[in-house]
Design an enzyme around this catalytic site. Sequence first.
Site: not given
Length: 257
Positions: A38, A60, A174
């Site tokens: 990732d 991502k 996030m």
Amino acid sequence: MTIAPGTVWLVGAGPGDPDLLTRKAEKLIRAASVVFYDALVGEGVLDLIPPHIARISVGKRSGRHSKDQGSINNLLVEAALGGERVVRLKGGDPSIFGRMAEEIDSCREQGIPVYICPGITAASAAAASIGKSLTLRGMARKLSLVTAHAKANEALSIDWSALADPEATLAVYMGKSSADMVARKLIAAGLAADTPVCLVENASLPSEQQFFTRLDLLPLTAKTALGSGPALLLIGQAMAHRDAQPAQAKLARKTRA
Ligand code: SAH
């Protein structure tokens, strides 16, 4: 440590610092024939992949999705069916906001054996950096790991009153772009406006930044202080600024004394 051909290992890469990789993860990286990784996997961790092993970025980062989850699942399945020894490196711990279940399901549907190697999650790394305990006797009896990031076209259904617990620590993953909403919703649900908040960006990396603020000032801090790296929000009384200083700095001072 060996990996049987046609097997997939989902491996936690930790928060970025290669020294925070488990020994098992490092052994698996060396035993792989192909490593899928990732965007959040640290450079220092990638440097541990021997040069003869294929490495494939399936990076991502929010807003810059280079591969959708379905394509990633297919890549893992194809590699394993082709007899590769597959390591799938994921930032932090693969079981925490890592879409791990989808990758496991895709592999199992094809009869591919899948195993998991845990990693140090961002909340642990951030707490260590700021020298704070995520749980605290008499003050934070609960630790909630949450994300306020919804799937595209999906409404968020979060029980904010359950999260607005003055005796809990909230680790928001996030949460950078939703810091404004998180602060508003928590205050509306009854959490004190002066609840301590710490933002840690790039935890465990040389570029790490720490910001101590309070819930009502969180939107401003997130907007003005944070850069482009991944950031974790830690919210709760256990994050009170008193005596807050980087754990590493304390260590350095003690060593010098
Ligand atoms: N599986 C990962 C989390 C993936 S979700 C883990 O266990 O840590 C991605 C989010 O994790 C980022 O948006 C950020 O909120 C957090 N994160 C990951 N690495 C981080 C780091 N080094 N510093 C701060 N936050 C980080």
